[in-house]
Design an enzyme around this catalytic site. Structure first.
Site, PDB file in Angstrom:
ATOM      1  CB  SER A  82      13.110 -10.984  -3.525  1.00 20.99           C
ATOM      2  OG  SER A  82      13.539 -10.283  -2.380  1.00 20.99           O
ATOM      3  N   GLY A  83      15.213 -13.026  -2.763  1.00 14.96           N
ATOM      4  CA  GLY A  83      16.350 -13.466  -1.958  1.00 14.96           C
ATOM      5  C   GLY A  83      17.210 -12.329  -1.452  1.00 14.96           C
TER       6      GLY A  83
ATOM      7  CB  ILE B 219      -2.027  -8.766   0.243  1.00 16.63           C
ATOM      8  CG1 ILE B 219      -1.331  -7.772  -0.706  1.00 16.63           C
ATOM      9  CG2 ILE B 219      -1.251 -10.068   0.333  1.00 16.63           C
ATOM     10  CD1 ILE B 219      -1.081  -8.276  -2.095  1.00 16.63           C
TER      11      ILE B 219
ATOM     12  N   GLY C 251       2.474  -2.573   4.354  1.00 15.32           N
ATOM     13  CA  GLY C 251       3.319  -3.711   4.686  1.00 15.32           C
ATOM     14  C   GLY C 251       2.527  -4.942   5.060  1.00 15.32           C
ATOM     15  CD  GLU C 252       1.035  -8.310   3.673  1.00 12.51           C
ATOM     16  OE1 GLU C 252       0.328  -8.679   4.647  1.00 12.51           O
ATOM     17  OE2 GLU C 252       0.592  -8.086   2.547  1.00 12.51           O
TER      18      GLU C 252
ATOM     19  NE  ARG D 204      -7.118  -3.648   1.585  1.00 18.05           N
ATOM     20  CZ  ARG D 204      -8.086  -4.497   1.881  1.00 18.05           C
ATOM     21  NH1 ARG D 204      -9.341  -4.219   1.544  1.00 18.05           N
ATOM     22  NH2 ARG D 204      -7.837  -5.611   2.530  1.00 18.05           N
ATOM     23  CG  LEU D 205      -1.470  -4.584  -3.932  1.00 19.76           C
ATOM     24  CD1 LEU D 205      -2.219  -4.619  -5.258  1.00 19.76           C
ATOM     25  CD2 LEU D 205       0.039  -4.677  -4.169  1.00 19.76           C
TER      26      LEU D 205
ATOM     27  CB  CYS E  43      -0.909   0.011   1.232  1.00 20.48           C
ATOM     28  SG  CYS E  43      -1.933  -1.484   1.400  1.00 20.48           S
TER      29      CYS E  43
ATOM     30  CG  ASP F 182      -1.712  -7.467   7.955  1.00 19.17           C
ATOM     31  OD1 ASP F 182      -2.713  -7.028   7.368  1.00 19.17           O
ATOM     32  OD2 ASP F 182      -0.563  -7.408   7.485  1.00 19.17           O
TER      33      ASP F 182
END
EC number: 6.3.5.4
Length: 631
Positions: free
Chosen positions: A364-365, A53, A76-77, A50-51, A2, A100
């Site tokens: 991702s790494g 998820i 975030g998350e 807002r995206l 977001c 969350d």
């Protein structure tokens, strides 16, 4: 993922201009295309993009507690939200949603500023507590998510997820932060907490701001977390037994989503490790993976990515960046809002574009090189430190200083005879030497590039001061851990995470980074340095743990990095565009640079005498920034 924005009048209750806040929020609509939301009350305005998820049907923001006096806007998350919801419900808090975001407002009610200690995730959020008349801004521990702020005349605070949100306010003063230019031509980015503007700041990773309308005072960032090297070192057995299981758990909690999820797969060690663990965790369905290839084989890792994808039977897709893919140059300047010189932003943008066609969340790494000492420069630093220990500082300055000045810059020669940079580093202290090692342009080159006006504004300031400031807080005497710490405080948030956040958010793609789970970082910081670098091999412990899961040539091949053929572009298809940018009115009118020296860099690069591609790319990106933002 977001975007958040807000305005707080610290000294009065004047109504926030809804047109201005709407403009600020709209400019970051790419971060959240699914919905927007606003909240206004006396002297305050909060905004959100807002995206969706998690809890797609609910959790619209701004989100309030059950009594409506605590509000949050959040980017975030929070991966441990289910456990926190259970804990807070047991304490009497009432939840109305299943996501969350609501855990944040109730955690604030329960623990105040210490709520951040309970969150496991990536986040940047703002909490408004009407009863306390307090605004609380917080950023996650490693700086995965961005948060900018500024204080306008009249004590008006602005905040937002991108710098363009701040500069969209009509009263924001775009006066340059001149030390930021020195930082930019040293590191390729402007280091936290500063921006290119004197009046705008980044909230440092692992920090928060608490603003109280009843006691308006100077804004100060407060640290709530740091990497701690004082804990007892892990034994070899502990490292071998725990390294992958702990990472697997960090990956597992990042697989929660109500939308399609996948992973980046470059064919390097870190991304391959994440994909291998994802495949083991979701055996009932194939992992969605994507990578970017190059038509120039010197930069192409797609064969290695294909090998890992085949081993784990992923749904793999590969995009191609051809040797003329410089069409993004102008777009990148607008994407990053301030000078940003990492040319790998191009393939990063393309791989995010490819991923978003198939998934909304990608793992991702990122972080593996910082955490497990994967960069070649770490090994060089250890060698140089051994030599520094053998020779007094005065002798090193008198011996290696002149050698560094007179030894030719042999860009074309085999690496073992390119000793100029080594001599220059050995003449310096460890910190100054490491700063030189990572520099795009060394001090002598910057001195020739900068105009008398800029030097006057800098008043002797050197970018090395960024490292000195962080080194003073590093709780370690270990030479390797010190430079790892410096990178975690500077290069990681300033370059790597910035690159991924802006490139992914440009396509409304959420990227999660399990290696940077803070609990995992705390554990991995206890790995002895001798286990991270063994026999000239970086990431030794990490690679050994992965041997049962990945092919030998994936783990032990020469590191390529996510690079683009800039040097060739500047001598070929981008030659004319580069010359136009270097001769532009914007760059000349800025009065910041020595135009004759810029032309010298250009001519030497064109002749093949020197490879000045990094310096020229930095100038190109600065030129585009200056034309777009300061013109």
């Amino acid at each position: 993922m977001c975007g958040i924005a807000g305005i707080l009048h610290l000294q009065d209750n004047e109504q926030v201009d809804s047109n201005i806040l709407t403009r600020m929020n709209t400019i970051q609509s790419h971060r959240g295309p699914d919905a927007d939301g606003f909240h206004y009350e006396a002297g305050l305005g909060l905004a959100h993009r807002r995206l969706s998820i998690i809890d797609i049907a609910g959790s619209h923001q701004p989100l309030f507690n059950e009594t409506g006096d605590v509000a949050v806007v959040f980017n975030g998350e929070i991966y441990n939200f289910a456990e926190l919801t259970t804990e807070l419900t047991a304490k009497g808090h009432v939840f109305a949603t299943h996501g969350d975001t609501e855990t944040i407002v109730h955690a604030w009610e329960e623990w105040g500023v210490d709520c951040v200690q309970h969150f496991r995730g990536m986040f940047a959020f703002a909490i408004w507590d009407r009863n306390k008349q307090q605004l609380f801004l917080a950023r996650d521990r490693l700086g995965i998510k961005p948060l900018f702020y500024a204080l306008l005349p009249g004590n008006k605070l602005l905040f937002g997820s991108e710098l363009k949100v701040i500069t969209a306010h009509p009263q924001f003063n775009k006066a340059l932060y001149y030390p930021g230019i020195e930082q930019y031509f040293t590191f390729g980015y402007i280091a936290e907490p500063n921006t290119i503007y004197a009046n705008a700041f980044k909230l440092n990773p692992g920090h928060y701001l608490l603003l109280d309308k009843r006691q308006p005072q100077t804004i100060q960032q407060q640290q709530y977390w740091d990497v701690d090297f004082s804990a007892p070192a892990l034994s070899a057995t502990e490292v071998q037994e725990q390294l992958l299981p702990r990472l697997k758990e960090a990956v597992d909690i990042r697989l929660i989503a109500e939308v399609p999820l996948g992973a980046f797969l470059s064919g390097g060690v870190d991304s391959s490790a994440i994909v291998a663990l994802m495949a083991q965790l979701q055996q009932d369905k194939a992992v969605n993976t994507c990578s970017i290839g190059f038509d120039d084989k010197r930069f192409d890792e797609s064969d290695y990515a294909n090998k890992v994808a085949s081993q784990y039977h992923t749904n793999h897709r590969t995009g191609l960046v051809d040797g003329n893919d410089f069409s993004l140059v102008d777009k990148l300047a607008g994407l990053y809002d301030e000078p940003y010189a990492d040319s790998s932003a191009i393939p990063t943008y393309r791989v995010c574009q490819l991923a978003r066609q198939h998934v909304t969340v990608a793992l991702s790494g990122d972080g593996g090189d910082e955490l497990f000492a994967g960069y070649r420069r770490y090994r060089f630093q250890l060698h140089e430190e051994k030599m520094r220990a053998m020779l007094p500082a005065t002798l090193r300055r008198n011996l290696f200083g002149p050698l560094g000045r007179i030894y030719p810059k042999l860009d074309w020669a085999p690496r073992f005879v390119r000793a100029k940079t080594t001599f220059q580093s050995l003449a310096n202290s460890a910190l100054a030497g490491y700063c030189d090692t990572v520099s795009i342009m060394r001090p002598q080159a910057r001195a020739q590039l900068f105009s008398p006006l800029l030097k006057q504004q800098l008043a002797g300031y050197q970018a090395t001061e960024v490292f000195q400031r962080h080194a003073a807080r590093a709780n370690t005497d270990d030479a390797l851990k010190l430079v790892q710490y410096l990178d975690m405080k500077t290069y990681l948030p300033g370059d790597i995470l910035t690159k991924v956040d802006r490139a992914s958010m440009a396509h409304s793609l959420e990227v999660r980074v399990p290696i940077l789970d803070h609990r995992y970082v705390e554990w991995a910081s206890r790995i002895p340095s001798a286990m991270n670098i063994q026999q000239q091999q970086g990431k030794a412990a990490f690679k050994q743990a992965l041997e049962p899961h990945l092919p030998h040539d994936i783990l032990y091949r020469k590191k390529m990095g996510f690079a683009v053929p800039v040097a060739a572009w500047f001598r070929g298809p981008l030659r004319e565009a580069l010359q136009q940018a270097l001769c532009s009115e914007a760059l000349a009118d800025s009065g910041l640079f020595n135009q004759a020296y810029i032309q010298q860099l250009y001519q030497q690069h064109q002749s093949g005498q020197h490879d000045h591609s990094s310096a020229l790319w930095s100038l190109l990106m600065f030129s585009h920034f200056y034309r777009q933002q300061m013109g």
